[in-house]
Enzyme design. Structure first.
Site, PDB file in Angstrom:
ATOM      1  N   SER A 106      26.397   1.027   5.088  1.00 45.97           N
ATOM      2  CA  SER A 106      25.647   0.321   6.127  1.00 45.97           C
ATOM      3  C   SER A 106      24.626   1.237   6.791  1.00 45.97           C
ATOM      4  O   SER A 106      23.605   0.773   7.285  1.00 45.97           O
ATOM      5  CB  SER A 106      26.592  -0.182   7.220  1.00 45.97           C
ATOM      6  OG  SER A 106      27.526  -1.070   6.694  1.00 45.97           O
ATOM      7  N   HIS A 127      23.853  -3.715  -0.081  1.00 43.39           N
ATOM      8  CA  HIS A 127      24.609  -3.904   1.154  1.00 43.39           C
ATOM      9  C   HIS A 127      24.972  -5.374   1.348  1.00 43.39           C
ATOM     10  O   HIS A 127      24.122  -6.207   1.674  1.00 43.39           O
ATOM     11  CB  HIS A 127      23.777  -3.395   2.339  1.00 43.39           C
ATOM     12  CG  HIS A 127      24.478  -3.484   3.647  1.00 43.39           C
ATOM     13  ND1 HIS A 127      24.075  -4.318   4.667  1.00 43.39           N
ATOM     14  CD2 HIS A 127      25.593  -2.871   4.102  1.00 43.39           C
ATOM     15  CE1 HIS A 127      24.893  -4.188   5.695  1.00 43.39           C
ATOM     16  NE2 HIS A 127      25.818  -3.324   5.378  1.00 43.39           N
ATOM     17  N   GLU A 139      21.340  -6.827   1.008  1.00 49.03           N
ATOM     18  CA  GLU A 139      20.155  -5.998   1.248  1.00 49.03           C
ATOM     19  C   GLU A 139      20.126  -4.897   0.193  1.00 49.03           C
ATOM     20  O   GLU A 139      21.107  -4.168   0.043  1.00 49.03           O
ATOM     21  CB  GLU A 139      20.212  -5.406   2.654  1.00 49.03           C
ATOM     22  CG  GLU A 139      20.041  -6.475   3.723  1.00 49.03           C
ATOM     23  CD  GLU A 139      20.348  -5.958   5.120  1.00 49.03           C
ATOM     24  OE1 GLU A 139      19.485  -6.047   5.976  1.00 49.03           O
ATOM     25  OE2 GLU A 139      21.466  -5.457   5.331  1.00 49.03           O
ATOM     26  N   ASN A 177      21.295  -4.869  10.340  1.00 47.99           N
ATOM     27  CA  ASN A 177      21.953  -4.060  11.366  1.00 47.99           C
ATOM     28  C   ASN A 177      20.949  -3.363  12.273  1.00 47.99           C
ATOM     29  O   ASN A 177      21.232  -3.128  13.448  1.00 47.99           O
ATOM     30  CB  ASN A 177      22.892  -3.036  10.728  1.00 47.99           C
ATOM     31  CG  ASN A 177      24.233  -3.658  10.380  1.00 47.99           C
ATOM     32  OD1 ASN A 177      24.696  -4.563  11.069  1.00 47.99           O
ATOM     33  ND2 ASN A 177      24.843  -3.201   9.310  1.00 47.99           N
TER      34      ASN A 177
HETATM   35  N1  LIG Z   1      33.095  -3.723   7.650  1.00 47.93           N
HETATM   36  C1  LIG Z   1      31.870  -4.232   7.614  1.00 47.93           C
HETATM   37  O1  LIG Z   1      31.518  -5.174   8.365  1.00 47.93           O
HETATM   38  C2  LIG Z   1      30.882  -3.730   6.599  1.00 47.93           C
HETATM   39  C3  LIG Z   1      29.773  -4.526   6.273  1.00 47.93           C
HETATM   40  C4  LIG Z   1      28.876  -4.080   5.294  1.00 47.93           C
HETATM   41  C5  LIG Z   1      29.070  -2.826   4.722  1.00 47.93           C
HETATM   42  N2  LIG Z   1      30.139  -2.060   5.076  1.00 47.93           N
HETATM   43  C6  LIG Z   1      30.316  -0.761   4.417  1.00 47.93           C
HETATM   44  O2  LIG Z   1      31.324  -0.909   3.425  1.00 47.93           O
HETATM   45  C7  LIG Z   1      32.029   0.335   3.271  1.00 47.93           C
HETATM   46  C8  LIG Z   1      33.504   0.100   3.474  1.00 47.93           C
HETATM   47  O3  LIG Z   1      33.708  -0.424   4.763  1.00 47.93           O
HETATM   48  P1  LIG Z   1      35.083  -1.138   5.164  1.00 47.93           P
HETATM   49  O4  LIG Z   1      34.903  -1.656   6.544  1.00 47.93           O
HETATM   50  O5  LIG Z   1      35.515  -2.056   4.070  1.00 47.93           O
HETATM   51  O6  LIG Z   1      36.049   0.159   5.167  1.00 47.93           O
HETATM   52  P2  LIG Z   1      37.644   0.211   5.138  1.00 47.93           P
HETATM   53  O7  LIG Z   1      38.001   1.543   5.719  1.00 47.93           O
HETATM   54  O8  LIG Z   1      38.220  -1.038   5.690  1.00 47.93           O
HETATM   55  O9  LIG Z   1      37.995   0.226   3.573  1.00 47.93           O
HETATM   56  C9  LIG Z   1      37.728   1.328   2.758  1.00 47.93           C
HETATM   57  C10 LIG Z   1      38.636   1.258   1.541  1.00 47.93           C
HETATM   58  O10 LIG Z   1      38.277   2.324   0.667  1.00 47.93           O
HETATM   59  C11 LIG Z   1      39.473   2.921   0.177  1.00 47.93           C
HETATM   60  N3  LIG Z   1      39.132   4.286  -0.226  1.00 47.93           N
HETATM   61  C12 LIG Z   1      38.977   5.366   0.563  1.00 47.93           C
HETATM   62  N4  LIG Z   1      38.610   6.429  -0.189  1.00 47.93           N
HETATM   63  C13 LIG Z   1      38.531   5.992  -1.472  1.00 47.93           C
HETATM   64  C14 LIG Z   1      38.197   6.615  -2.709  1.00 47.93           C
HETATM   65  N5  LIG Z   1      37.849   7.884  -2.774  1.00 47.93           N
HETATM   66  N6  LIG Z   1      38.232   5.865  -3.814  1.00 47.93           N
HETATM   67  C15 LIG Z   1      38.561   4.549  -3.763  1.00 47.93           C
HETATM   68  N7  LIG Z   1      38.881   3.903  -2.624  1.00 47.93           N
HETATM   69  C16 LIG Z   1      38.867   4.626  -1.497  1.00 47.93           C
HETATM   70  C17 LIG Z   1      40.454   2.815   1.313  1.00 47.93           C
HETATM   71  O11 LIG Z   1      41.792   2.916   0.848  1.00 47.93           O
HETATM   72  C18 LIG Z   1      40.128   1.409   1.875  1.00 47.93           C
HETATM   73  O12 LIG Z   1      40.862   0.412   1.201  1.00 47.93           O
HETATM   74  C19 LIG Z   1      31.386   1.304   4.267  1.00 47.93           C
HETATM   75  O13 LIG Z   1      30.395   2.042   3.609  1.00 47.93           O
HETATM   76  C20 LIG Z   1      30.762   0.371   5.305  1.00 47.93           C
HETATM   77  O14 LIG Z   1      29.670   0.958   5.970  1.00 47.93           O
HETATM   78  C21 LIG Z   1      31.058  -2.498   5.986  1.00 47.93           C
END
Ligand SMILES: NC(=O)c1ccc[n+]([C@@H]2O[C@H](COP(=O)([O-])OP(=O)(O)OC[C@H]3O[C@@H](n4cnc5c(N)ncnc54)[C@H](O)[C@@H]3O)[C@@H](O)[C@H]2O)c1
Length: 275
Positions: A106, A127, A139, A177
């Protein structure tokens, strides 16, 4: 986010390998996915039997090498530059040379995430919005070394999966964002200044602007802690004072009022959750 993106991929008819370091996360995601596909059939959004077929296209693994033959790997690990760089470096040694890498980051730079991974020309920003299986927008951005052919192939895949790709520069927050974080902060400052109650602000935005969700409902959904993290990523880069985390937001996070996931944020969900 990873689970939601996997639902989009499997629903689009592609073989989908879900990789996570935590097996319990995979099991949890699979249960939610089964429910989501079943309800899609009930609502007429998926053909009868397609729920089981989509689920059967999904496999779970904790072994990164299972992705070796993938055409596209979409990374959605936690928002940490070093973690993402390390992952793409490892994937580069495991995956076939033509595999495209995409990051769901993000706030981080696609150019920096790709830097040093060994296939900087085939890394793109992709994204998705939360929840990915319901929101169409993706995006898409290029790193400085992304090849046009790689970006075009990723773009075509996103369109083919039924999503709506929009091109944006490689900059924190991309389009949505970058607009939303300062806007949400303005709303929080308005609440702190006593302008109106959260429910009234949400009602005004929904009834006056035609939004489906009010800003307080949205912040509760994404998590107040996530909003703080977004502020911390944007403010130092943009120096936009509207991007700085408002004091009320920080107090609410300190109090554990993180939004829906914690049972309360701007609204109280504890009764709804049966607590
Ligand atoms: N939450 C949101 O609203 C949102 C929206 C768009 C983008 N994002 C982006 O998506 C990404 C993830 O966000 P999230 O909120 O789902 O995070 P989260 O912490 O809920 O989930 C991350 C997941 O990745 C796993 N993980 C960690 N290290 C790992 C590795 N080396 N290999 C494989 N899996 C691994 C974890 O076990 C977990 O299940 C981030 O880059 C965030 O910026 C989030």
């Amino acid at each position: 986010m990873g689970a939601g993106i996997a639902r989009v991929i499997a629903r689009a008819g592609c073989e989908t390998i879900c990789h996570d370091v935590a097996p319990e996360g995979l099991a949890r995601a699979r249960a939610v996915t089964a429910k989501f596909f079943a309800s899609s059939v009930k609502r007429g959004r998926m053909a009868e039997g397609e729920d089981a077929a989509a689920l059967a296209r999904m496999t779970d693994t904790t072994d990164l090498a299972a992705l070796a033959e993938a055409d596209l790997v979409i990374e959605a690990v936690f928002e940490d530059l070093a973690a993402k760089q390390e992952l793409f470096g490892r994937l580069n040694t495991l995956c076939k040379p033509e595999t495209l890498f995409a990051s769901n980051t993000s706030t981080l730079s696609i150019t920096e995430i790709a830097s040093g991974c060994g296939r900087e020309d085939r890394v793109v920003g992709m994204h998705f919005c939360l929840p990915a299986e319901l929101m169409k927008l993706v995006e898409m951005s290029r790193g400085m070394n992304t090849a046009t052919a790689a970006f075009d192939a990723a773009w075509a895949w996103v369109k083919g999966a039924g999503q709506v790709p929009v091109e944006t520069q490689d900059r924190p927050g991309f389009i949505l964002n970058a607009v939303l974080v300062p806007f949400n902060n303005d709303v929080i400052r308005a609440i702190e200044a006593g302008v109106a109650e959260p429910a009234d602000i949400d009602l005004a935005v929904k009834a006056g602007l035609g939004y489906r969700m009010g800003p307080c409902e949205l912040i509760d959904l994404i998590g107040l802690d996530t909003q703080v993290r977004l502020c911390e990523a944007f403010y130092p880069v943009t120096l936009n004072p509207r991007a700085a985390a408002p004091p009320l937001l920080r107090r609410m996070v300190a109090a554990g009022h993180l939004g829906r996931k914690a049972g309360r944020g701007f609204y109280d969900y504890r009764e709804e959750a049966g607590a």
